[in-house]
Write a protein that holds these residues in place. Structure first.
Motif, mmCIF file in Angstrom:
data_model
loop_
_atom_site.group_PDB
_atom_site.id
_atom_site.type_symbol
_atom_site.label_atom_id
_atom_site.label_comp_id
_atom_site.label_asym_id
_atom_site.label_seq_id
_atom_site.Cartn_x
_atom_site.Cartn_y
_atom_site.Cartn_z
ATOM 1 N N LYS A 1 8.558 54.600 0.988
ATOM 2 C CA LYS A 1 7.110 54.480 0.843
ATOM 3 C C LYS A 1 6.446 55.094 2.065
ATOM 4 N N MET A 2 5.613 56.068 1.819
ATOM 5 C CA MET A 2 4.936 56.734 2.926
ATOM 6 C C MET A 2 3.424 56.638 2.702
ATOM 7 N N PHE B 1 10.096 60.117 -2.131
ATOM 8 C CA PHE B 1 8.911 59.689 -1.385
ATOM 9 C C PHE B 1 7.833 59.208 -2.341
ATOM 10 N N ILE C 1 4.229 58.545 -2.112
ATOM 11 C CA ILE C 1 3.184 58.833 -1.126
ATOM 12 C C ILE C 1 1.893 58.132 -1.517
ATOM 13 N N TYR D 1 -0.797 50.132 2.832
ATOM 14 C CA TYR D 1 0.205 50.477 3.846
ATOM 15 C C TYR D 1 1.236 49.387 4.075
ATOM 16 N N ALA E 1 5.207 49.992 4.163
ATOM 17 C CA ALA E 1 5.481 51.428 4.238
ATOM 18 C C ALA E 1 6.638 51.699 5.194
ATOM 19 N N HIS E 2 7.500 52.628 4.831
ATOM 20 C CA HIS E 2 8.579 53.039 5.726
ATOM 21 C C HIS E 2 8.096 54.114 6.683
ATOM 22 N N ALA E 3 7.117 54.855 6.245
ATOM 23 C CA ALA E 3 6.594 55.917 7.094
ATOM 24 C C ALA E 3 5.081 55.918 6.986
ATOM 25 N N THR F 1 8.626 50.754 10.751
ATOM 26 C CA THR F 1 7.869 51.861 10.175
ATOM 27 C C THR F 1 7.954 53.062 11.104
ATOM 28 N N VAL G 1 10.227 63.800 8.625
ATOM 29 C CA VAL G 1 10.003 62.399 8.291
ATOM 30 C C VAL G 1 11.193 61.860 7.508
ATOM 31 N N VAL H 1 13.331 58.759 8.773
ATOM 32 C CA VAL H 1 13.332 57.510 8.009
ATOM 33 C C VAL H 1 14.763 57.149 7.631
#
Lengths: 614, 227
Positions: free
Chosen positions: B29-30, B77, B79, B96, B99-101, B133, B184, B188
């Motif tokens: 999850k970005m 991803f 997004i 957010y 979120a991983h990124a 994150t 990214v 990640v």
């Protein structure tokens, strides 16, 4: 303040121009109210207007130069809602003319543009002020005495944005319908044309008019001039003003302002707007509406061009009932807890709508809420990018709560068929997105998209009545489809109404017929109106409301026969023209949330956090 | 963080053979954060479709997916392109969370957006323990060099101070876009790919499931939701 009862249409030419800046009569109630409001209303750049009392060659013929304000005495409206007559006479004096607007080359380019902007709005302001007999007080002086004269202008160009239409230009004045939204403190929030900053003085004066009349325990509703109608609407801490030369009735214009208000509510909720202004009277609401101007612009364009708003009914795409049923079934089967409405839209018209049972037991879905949703989708190209998940309020359903809307096009990249799923659970994105996947799959399996692509609106020739050029038919709720969504049907506008101007002309005729039918003083059931290039007949009964347009040579007898035929045709086709029995589903509400769908989300409106921004 | 995501219902083993994948696919999850108009949607559009078009302000949040193949794993991803407008700030945590990124985007030609990015950073830091994150500071609109208000050094040093990664991009020209996404992805995967509770597997079963059933009877049981 004198009050006067004029008959409708009596317009007295009154010449008005900028006040002689020197005059300084004793303060009365208005002056007091102005000075109370002064600080919010006239921010630095504005004050400059009044300082630059310069000459202008042409006579001051701003939007409202010939003015007569009158009480719509024909209206049987409540007594407290009288229109205060705002009328005054002034002779032209050289001092009140302004040449900056016409000769910008006198100064540095930037400066001149700025000045003329303000000069103009000042002029409009002053014109309005003159009517209120307050021209000599406060304002002219204010500018003169302001130490902030220069500071104001310098900041100005920085604000120039995409809405940088020149508010001094004639083209600006000639717009058919201006809409302004301001806060009670006189802060500009929205203007349909031109930037709000350039118009802040104009809006300040509008607020002055509102509060002046208010100080006399009265409410200003409208001001009439020969050219324009100015309509005011106050909703909570917001004031909405429409300046229109469209000849629409005051009531119609007020209805349109109400749509603008609702669209703002749909983005922010009524509760948070009141809360914000309770805490900070002079809050700049544009901070929260930033990025939404397009949505309001789009709404106003739709209001002008789409009769749905006039009729307060939704237009659904004519569809074979078997196809509509199969689409409804697809939606009915793709459900998840807390899903309350599933709506399928093609080309800005409804294909079908499925509603949660218990939710619509409480409240019905109003056409206006559907219009706002359709406008939101139409106005934002951003939806074409992917799947959208956004909070949205349906103001007529519940003005204080958010729904969460999932919006996605089903046919990228064409993007004509759009799915809208409304949930009360803000965490439900993934499960709602899953519903979309199911709907998509089922539609692929049934080849629905290509069937939808073939769907056309219909031609009036299909009715088979010669001389009939166009019509709008709106059936009323009848007991057997109680809580039905109010709809109307109408064929495509074809020749001679194919150009934009002609379309607008026909719509204007309909608006006129509508205003006669719905006149508050003398409502009519039936009107036969011979216009210049066509003949119109409008008829309202307990079962329906009908507007028809015939060729100019039709006779009364012919028109009546034609309408009988038309009604018979509509009856025969009604399964195709309308969503007859809006299907329902039952999504067991999540026990942790109180039931009853959208009505429940009270706690949500309190944690939407706008207060933290203050 | 994966458990915070409401998962797509997992399908039964029955269908797993229809999707013969040599490598695992993990969900990432970005989220894109930043002021209005810095180009978040344009970046997302580049990530998702590799195209550029003028966008209108995002309403709420847009969701797109993009699959990135690394040597031994595939990352899907998800997004979340948030709206920069202030009216949506109150709901942004919704997007957010988990979120991983996170990409903190600013516009190199608008200093305020750089300052605003630091406010977002603070908000993120308040919510998360470091390491959960991956945060990237992204200076977008790299094509507007003439109007630059935030230097590369400034961006880089803010990133260094706060332990972020940094990159300048241009969604308009497409410069550094795929580099950013790859970086990214690597980061990640390194940080949480193998961790317990790090990234969750993604399986395409729901679609396949439905498709199979639809072949036989279009209306059968597509209303079943969840495990």
């Amino acid at each position: 303040m004198e009050r006067d009862n004029h008959q409708e249409g009596v317009a007295e030419g009154v010449k008005i121009c900028d006040p002689p800046a020197e005059s300084n009569p004793p303060a009365d109630t208005l002056a007091t109210s102005l000075s109370l409001l002064g600080n919010h209303m006239f921010p630095d750049p504005v004050e400059r207007n009044y300082g630059t009392t310069v000459n202008r060659e042409e006579p001051v013929d701003s939007l409202l130069s010939d003015v007569s304000a009158e009480e719509p005495s024909l209206n049987a409206e409540s007594h407290s809602n009288q229109v205060t007559k705002l009328e005054t006479e002034e002779t032209e004096s050289p001092e009140c003319q302004n040449n900056v607007a016409t000769q910008p080359s006198d100064r540095g380019a930037q400066d001149a543009a700025t000045d003329s902007d303000q000069g103009d709005s000042g002029e409009f302001v002053v014109t309005m002020l003159a009517k209120a007999k307050l021209e000599e007080q406060g304002l002219g002086m204010k500018g003169r005495s302001s130490p902030l004269l220069e500071a104001g202008t310098e900041e100005y160009p920085a604000f120039m944005s995409h809405r940088d239409e020149d508010v001094t230009a004639d083209s600006w004045r000639q717009h058919r319908k201006h809409v302004f939204v301001l806060s009670e403190a006189g802060k500009p929030i929205y203007s349909r044309y031109g930037s709000e900053e350039a118009l802040s003085s104009t809006m300040g004066v509008m607020m002055a008019l509102v509060s002046f009349v208010q100080s006399g325990d009265n409410i200003i509703r409208s001001v009439y001039s020969e050219e324009n109608t100015v309509v005011f609407l106050q909703k909570g801490p917001l004031v909405l003003v429409c300046v229109s030369s469209s000849r629409q009735s005051e009531r119609q214009l007020r209805g349109e302002l109400l749509y603008v208000y609702y669209q703002i509510i749909s983005m922010l909720t009524q509760a948070s707007i009141s809360r914000i202004f309770e805490h900070k009277k002079n809050y700049d609401l544009r901070r929260l509406l930033a990025g939404s101007e397009k949505i309001l612009d789009g709404l106003l364009n739709l209001v002008d061009s789409d009769p749905s708003f006039l009729l307060a009914a939704v237009h659904c795409l004519p569809l074979a009932s078997s196809l509509r049923d199969s689409l409804s079934q697809i939606l009915q089967k793709a459900i998840t807890p807390n899903l309350v409405f599933s709506i399928l839209i093609a080309r800005n018209q409804l294909l079908t709508i499925v509603q949660e049972k218990t939710v619509i037991e409480d409240t019905r879905l109003e056409p206006a809420d559907v219009h706002l949703l359709l406008n939101l989708i139409g106005a934002s190209s951003a939806f074409q990018a992917g799947e959208i998940w956004t909070p949205i309020c349906l103001p007529l359903f519940n003005p204080d709560c958010y729904f969460y809307a999932y919006i996605s096009y089903l046919d990228p990249p064409e993007c004509t068929v759009c799915l809208l799923l409304l949930s009360t659970d803000k965490e439900a994105f993934y499960s709602v997105a899953e519903c979309k996947r199911k709907i998509e799959e089922a539609m692929v399996a049934q080849n629905s998209l290509s069937l939808i692509a073939k769907v056309q609106s219909y031609s009036v020739s299909q009715v088979g009545v010669s001389d009939l050029r166009h019509f709008m038919y709106k059936p009323f709720d009848v007991p057997d489809n109680y809580r039905q969504l109010t709809q109307f049907t109408s064929p495509e506008m074809e020749a001679p109404y194919s150009s934009e101007e002609e379309k607008m002309r026909l719509l204007d005729l309909y608006r006129y017929m509508h205003s006669r039918i719905h006149s508050t003083s003398r409502p009519l059931k039936l009107i036969y109106h011979v216009a210049e290039r066509e003949t119109l007949l409008a008829w309202v009964t307990s079962k329906f409301e009908l507007y028809t347009c015939f060729s100019p040579l039709v006779t009364k007898a012919c028109a009546i026969t034609a309408i009988t035929k038309l009604l018979r045709w509509i009856k025969k086709e009604e399964d195709r023209l309308f969503i007859r029995y809006p299907p329902k589903y039952s999504t067991t509400p999540n026990p942790s949330k109180s039931s009853r769908g959208g009505k429940s989300d009270q706690q949500d409106s309190t944690d939407n956090g706008f207060l933290s921004l203050l | 963080m994966g458990e915070n995501l409401p998962r797509v219902p997992r399908g039964s083993q029955l269908h797993s053979d229809t999707l013969s994948r040599p490598v695992r696919t993990l969900r990432v999850k970005m989220v894109l954060l930043g002021s209005s108009g810095v180009g978040k949607s344009s970046l997302a559009m580049r990530f998702g479709k590799d195209e550029f078009r003028n966008t209108s302000p995002t309403v709420g949040c847009a969701y797109l997916t993009r699959v990135v193949h690394l040597s031994n794993v595939t990352l899907r991803f998800e997004i979340w392109d948030t709206a920069g407008q202030e009216k949506y700030h109150s709901v942004t945590p919704l997007y957010y969370r988990g979120a991983h990124a996170a990409l903190l985007v600013y516009d190199i030609s608008q200093r305020e957006t750089f300052i605003r990015a630091q406010v977002w950073l603070k908000e993120l830091e308040n919510q998360y323990t470091p390491g959960s994150t991956v945060i990237w500071l992204v200076g977008n609109k790299g094509d507007l060099v003439e109007d630059r208000q935030v230097s590369v050094q400034e961006g880089q040093s803010l990133a260094n101070d706060r332990g972020l990664s940094f990159m300048e991009t241009s969604a308009l020209s497409g410069e550094q876009i795929s580099e950013l996404l790859l970086a990214v992805a690597h980061r990640v995967y390194e940080c949480m790919g193998e961790q317990q509770g790090g990234l969750s597997d993604w399986q395409e079963t729901p679609l396949v499931d439905l498709h199979h059933k639809d072949t036989f009877s279009p209306f059968a049981s597509c209303c079943k939701v969840g495990p």
